[in-house]
Design an enzyme around this catalytic site. Structure first.
Site, PDB file in Angstrom:
ATOM      1  N   GLU A 103      79.598   1.503  27.272  1.00 53.18           N
ATOM      2  CA  GLU A 103      78.397   1.908  26.537  1.00 53.18           C
ATOM      3  C   GLU A 103      77.591   2.855  27.412  1.00 53.18           C
ATOM      4  O   GLU A 103      77.943   3.112  28.568  1.00 53.18           O
ATOM      5  CB  GLU A 103      77.537   0.696  26.117  1.00 53.18           C
ATOM      6  CG  GLU A 103      78.127  -0.066  24.937  1.00 53.18           C
ATOM      7  CD  GLU A 103      77.166  -1.029  24.242  1.00 53.18           C
ATOM      8  OE1 GLU A 103      75.977  -1.100  24.651  1.00 53.18           O
ATOM      9  OE2 GLU A 103      77.602  -1.728  23.306  1.00 53.18           O
ATOM     10  N   ASP A 113      76.731  -6.450  20.256  1.00 53.85           N
ATOM     11  CA  ASP A 113      76.054  -6.741  21.527  1.00 53.85           C
ATOM     12  C   ASP A 113      75.258  -8.040  21.428  1.00 53.85           C
ATOM     13  O   ASP A 113      75.236  -8.848  22.348  1.00 53.85           O
ATOM     14  CB  ASP A 113      75.092  -5.598  21.884  1.00 53.85           C
ATOM     15  CG  ASP A 113      75.844  -4.408  22.459  1.00 53.85           C
ATOM     16  OD1 ASP A 113      76.997  -4.584  22.885  1.00 53.85           O
ATOM     17  OD2 ASP A 113      75.260  -3.310  22.483  1.00 53.85           O
ATOM     18  N   HIS A 168      68.115 -10.565  10.330  1.00 46.30           N
ATOM     19  CA  HIS A 168      67.914  -9.619  11.432  1.00 46.30           C
ATOM     20  C   HIS A 168      68.033  -8.163  11.005  1.00 46.30           C
ATOM     21  O   HIS A 168      68.097  -7.267  11.857  1.00 46.30           O
ATOM     22  CB  HIS A 168      68.877  -9.925  12.587  1.00 46.30           C
ATOM     23  CG  HIS A 168      68.329 -10.959  13.512  1.00 46.30           C
ATOM     24  ND1 HIS A 168      68.582 -12.296  13.373  1.00 46.30           N
ATOM     25  CD2 HIS A 168      67.510 -10.849  14.576  1.00 46.30           C
ATOM     26  CE1 HIS A 168      67.939 -12.953  14.320  1.00 46.30           C
ATOM     27  NE2 HIS A 168      67.285 -12.099  15.070  1.00 46.30           N
TER      28      HIS A 168
HETATM   29  P1  FAD Z   1      70.712 -10.407   7.329  1.00 48.03           P
HETATM   30  O1  FAD Z   1      69.580  -9.591   7.824  1.00 48.03           O
HETATM   31  O2  FAD Z   1      70.418 -11.779   6.908  1.00 48.03           O
HETATM   32  O3  FAD Z   1      71.425  -9.628   6.118  1.00 48.03           O
HETATM   33  C1  FAD Z   1      71.751  -8.264   6.259  1.00 48.03           C
HETATM   34  C2  FAD Z   1      72.504  -7.782   5.008  1.00 48.03           C
HETATM   35  O4  FAD Z   1      73.739  -8.470   4.866  1.00 48.03           O
HETATM   36  C3  FAD Z   1      71.732  -8.044   3.709  1.00 48.03           C
HETATM   37  O5  FAD Z   1      71.989  -7.023   2.803  1.00 48.03           O
HETATM   38  C4  FAD Z   1      72.328  -9.338   3.221  1.00 48.03           C
HETATM   39  O6  FAD Z   1      72.167  -9.493   1.851  1.00 48.03           O
HETATM   40  C5  FAD Z   1      73.788  -9.169   3.617  1.00 48.03           C
HETATM   41  N1  FAD Z   1      74.456 -10.436   3.858  1.00 48.03           N
HETATM   42  C6  FAD Z   1      74.036 -11.476   4.616  1.00 48.03           C
HETATM   43  N2  FAD Z   1      74.962 -12.455   4.616  1.00 48.03           N
HETATM   44  C7  FAD Z   1      75.989 -12.019   3.846  1.00 48.03           C
HETATM   45  C8  FAD Z   1      77.246 -12.582   3.458  1.00 48.03           C
HETATM   46  N3  FAD Z   1      77.639 -13.781   3.886  1.00 48.03           N
HETATM   47  N4  FAD Z   1      78.035 -11.853   2.644  1.00 48.03           N
HETATM   48  C9  FAD Z   1      77.660 -10.623   2.214  1.00 48.03           C
HETATM   49  N5  FAD Z   1      76.498 -10.040   2.542  1.00 48.03           N
HETATM   50  C10 FAD Z   1      75.670 -10.735   3.358  1.00 48.03           C
HETATM   51  N6  FAD Z   1      74.810  -4.643  14.739  1.00 48.03           N
HETATM   52  C11 FAD Z   1      75.961  -4.293  15.325  1.00 48.03           C
HETATM   53  O7  FAD Z   1      76.920  -3.929  14.657  1.00 48.03           O
HETATM   54  N7  FAD Z   1      76.084  -4.333  16.685  1.00 48.03           N
HETATM   55  C12 FAD Z   1      75.106  -4.779  17.495  1.00 48.03           C
HETATM   56  O8  FAD Z   1      75.265  -4.816  18.698  1.00 48.03           O
HETATM   57  C13 FAD Z   1      73.885  -5.175  16.882  1.00 48.03           C
HETATM   58  N8  FAD Z   1      72.879  -5.649  17.638  1.00 48.03           N
HETATM   59  C14 FAD Z   1      71.758  -6.094  17.039  1.00 48.03           C
HETATM   60  C15 FAD Z   1      70.754  -6.656  17.832  1.00 48.03           C
HETATM   61  C16 FAD Z   1      69.620  -7.170  17.261  1.00 48.03           C
HETATM   62  C17 FAD Z   1      68.559  -7.799  18.143  1.00 48.03           C
HETATM   63  C18 FAD Z   1      69.442  -7.063  15.857  1.00 48.03           C
HETATM   64  C19 FAD Z   1      68.193  -7.556  15.234  1.00 48.03           C
HETATM   65  C20 FAD Z   1      70.411  -6.479  15.055  1.00 48.03           C
HETATM   66  C21 FAD Z   1      71.577  -5.992  15.632  1.00 48.03           C
HETATM   67  N9  FAD Z   1      72.601  -5.422  14.880  1.00 48.03           N
HETATM   68  C22 FAD Z   1      73.773  -5.069  15.480  1.00 48.03           C
HETATM   69  C23 FAD Z   1      72.444  -5.169  13.445  1.00 48.03           C
HETATM   70  C24 FAD Z   1      73.008  -6.335  12.666  1.00 48.03           C
HETATM   71  O9  FAD Z   1      74.407  -6.331  12.702  1.00 48.03           O
HETATM   72  C25 FAD Z   1      72.615  -6.280  11.197  1.00 48.03           C
HETATM   73  O10 FAD Z   1      71.239  -6.115  11.067  1.00 48.03           O
HETATM   74  C26 FAD Z   1      73.062  -7.568  10.507  1.00 48.03           C
HETATM   75  O11 FAD Z   1      73.022  -7.352   9.140  1.00 48.03           O
HETATM   76  C27 FAD Z   1      72.127  -8.715  10.820  1.00 48.03           C
HETATM   77  O12 FAD Z   1      72.773  -9.948  10.591  1.00 48.03           O
HETATM   78  P2  FAD Z   1      71.975 -11.079   9.846  1.00 48.03           P
HETATM   79  O13 FAD Z   1      72.847 -12.279   9.776  1.00 48.03           O
HETATM   80  O14 FAD Z   1      70.640 -11.260  10.400  1.00 48.03           O
HETATM   81  O15 FAD Z   1      71.885 -10.390   8.393  1.00 48.03           O
END
Ligand code: FAD
Length: 525
Positions: free
Chosen positions: A289, A173, A107
């Site tokens: 918020e 969120d 994400h």
């Molecule tokens: P990925 O996209 O899979 O990875 C993101 C990064 O983290 C990459 O660099 C990856 O290599 C690294 N990573 C993944 N897993 C691990 C692990 N286990 N150990 C170490 N590194 C790792 N953020 C907020 O703080 N608050 C919010 O309210 C919020 N709302 C969001 C709403 C939406 C719809 C979206 C799309 C994003 C939102 N985000 C929010 C942002 C979100 O926290 C970050 O984009 C987060 O990285 C996405 O999580 P993911 O599991 O998809 O990570």
């Protein structure tokens, strides 16, 4: 590879049996490498965990942002934590190591979980092999906590803890994000003013470092790794378990929206709300918020009674920009008689537009999972799986008025590209721990999230606008810091980290000296 450094003819001249055996082994290795789809041969015990199936590769070559595309050479599907250790150790053993990108839910918006030519670790695969042990709630402890796999997602933590009447303190969120990724970023929402980000709410972590060592760390044990990894953008280790404190869960929430047409009043009231402790000192807001309503088509007015929607639209048309304060107070059976009075106490003296205060009751889960409701509405309309050129910023409180003038009014409102969701809410800097790798301004700040979704043909316009916002912040000396940062060059990263850059470099050298991990962030690769 070793084989290329040996001249076989000179070896034949010497023709000693030991050397011939060496030569033979080299030929086998080289032949295998030539036939293998990789420029290296995976160790036998993890060889079957690599996939080069085009559909699998394609799934990890983009992300939620749909802005970048990067082709990795393989996807690694771990069936245990030690598989991840072995993968990292194997890469480190090569003369030309490959990069490794842990991927949670994908994400991120700007390719952060991708690697060009390296190996993506499909963290979600771990869940299939945990036998239900991915989330273990220790509810019988005096101070309860939950042990969560790094690959787990927050919605499942919500549900698993809620059945015990418990809940984590800090949230995002949206809950379909992995624990490992939000702890590598920060993990923020309208609870952060009270409890800090998620990275301020962790007792202990298990981390596989960039050397392949599995290390348990906390504020008291291997603390240098603990603080490096929290907010560390995946640079220093892969989080495989987090121990997260829990408190009593409410069952219901009172959810209030108050509308403002003046940013100065809005921000003063918001700062009041996040510091107010109630007239008796025991009535704090549970969530604060703010959302912008811009005079643009496709407003989401679903929160408001249908009968009130026309007058809200008139208000937005009249002022072009309306600031919506979102306040939530938790309650349960024991406190439901007092929640209305508590809200009155909290909003006493606030200067929102009279008659533009709306409220509703919701279950705790319904409120926590509210973004999923939006996702499920947008998906069938084809409005979810589209490009998301998002920009999240931490804006120093002392400059938020300039930001409103320069960005909300001066750039976004003027350019009027299409509807978007924009959040703005105040938070306390002291709830962040400067020992972590996360970056914030040095004073209390506002979290600003500019969250458009767009068609591909409009993407460039949004990216250019983001650039304009960043340029404005730089020219006006606002001192904003990006959240989930996206920088193009190492110089930009050096500037982003400022005085912390030396610490970040030293942490990289200590925990990931070959610079294998999370190359998609573009900090060291
Ligand atoms: P990925 O996209 O899979 O990875 C993101 C990064 O983290 C990459 O660099 C990856 O290599 C690294 N990573 C993944 N897993 C691990 C692990 N286990 N150990 C170490 N590194 C790792 N953020 C907020 O703080 N608050 C919010 O309210 C919020 N709302 C969001 C709403 C939406 C719809 C979206 C799309 C994003 C939102 N985000 C929010 C942002 C979100 O926290 C970050 O984009 C987060 O990285 C996405 O999580 P993911 O599991 O998809 O990570």
């Amino acid at each position: 590879m070793l084989g290329f450094q040996i001249n076989p003819f000179s070896l034949l001249k010497i023709a000693r049996p030991k050397v011939l055996i060496l030569l033979w082994l080299n030929i086998i290795v080289l032949t295998h490498a030539a036939l293998s789809p990789y420029p290296w041969s995976p160790p036998k015990d993890i060889a079957n965990k690599f996939s080069r199936d085009p559909a699998t590769l394609s799934q990890v070559s983009s992300d939620f942002g749909l802005i970048f595309h990067r082709n990795s050479s393989a996807v690694f599907t771990p069936t245990s934590i030690s598989d991840i250790s072995k993968l990292i150790k194997f890469s480190n053993s090569l003369s030309c190591p490959f990069t490794i990108a842990p991927r949670g839910q994908g994400h991120a918006s700007y390719g952060q979980a991708m690697t060009r030519g390296g190996v993506v670790v499909n963290m979600t695969a771990l869940n299939d092999y945990r036998n239900g042990s991915g989330i273990v709630v220790h509810h019988d402890k005096q101070t309860p906590y939950v042990d969560v796999g790094g690959e787990q997602i927050w919605i499942d933590v919500l549900r698993a803890t809620f059945v015990h009447g418990l809940t984590p303190f800090a949230w995002t969120d949206y809950l379909y994000l992995s624990i490992g990724a939000t702890l590598s970023n920060g993990g923020i929402n309208g609870r952060a003013f009270r409890f800090g980000p998620q990275i301020s709410n962790v007792h202990e972590l298990d981390v596989v470092t960039g050397k392949g060592d599995l290390v348990t760390c906390s504020a008291n044990k291997n603390s240098d790794l603990f603080y490096a990894v929290l907010g560390g953008l995946g640079q220093f280790g892969i989080i495989t378990r987090a121990r997260i404190p829990l408190g009593p869960a409410p069952t219901r929430v009172k959810w209030v929206h108050m509308l403002y047409n003046d940013f100065s009043t809005f921000s003063k009231d918001q700062e009041h709300l996040i510091t107010f402790k109630g007239r008796n000192g025991n009535n704090q807001a549970d969530f604060v918020e703010g959302v912008l309503m811009l005079n643009q088509p496709s407003q989401d007015l679903s929160f408001y009674p249908e009968s009130d929607q026309p007058r809200i639209i008139s208000l937005v048309t009249q002022y072009d920009i309306i600031y919506v304060m979102e306040l939530v107070k938790y309650y349960d059976d024991n406190t439901q008689d007092q929640v209305d009075q508590e809200i009155e106490d909290l909003i006493h003296g606030l200067k929102f537009i009279p008659t533009f205060k709306f409220d509703k009751n919701a279950s705790y889960e319904e409120f926590q999972n509210r973004i999923r409701t939006i996702e499920l509405t947008l998906k069938p309309l084809g409005l979810w799986d589209v490009p998301h050129p998002w920009l999240d910023l931490y804006v120093p409180g002392s400059r938020i008025m300039d930001f409103d003038e320069g960005v909300f009014k001066g750039i976004i409102l003027k350019q009027n590209i299409t509807a978007r969701r924009i959040l703005v809410y105040a938070t306390n800097q002291k709830k962040w721990d400067d020992k972590t790798s996360a970056m914030t301004p040095d004073e209390d700040f506002y979290i600003v999230s500019i969250l458009p979704s767009t068609r591909f043909d409009n993407l460039e316009l949004y990216l250019a606008q983001n650039q304009q916002v960043l340029q404005f912040c730089e020219d006006a000396g606002i001192g904003a810091k990006q959240y989930t940062p996206h920088n193009k060059t190492q110089e930009e990263w050096v500037e982003y980290y400022g005085p912390k850059w030396k610490t970040i470099q030293q942490r990289k050298l200590q925990f990931d000296p070959n610079k294998l991990l999370a190359p998609g962030q573009g900090i060291f690769n």
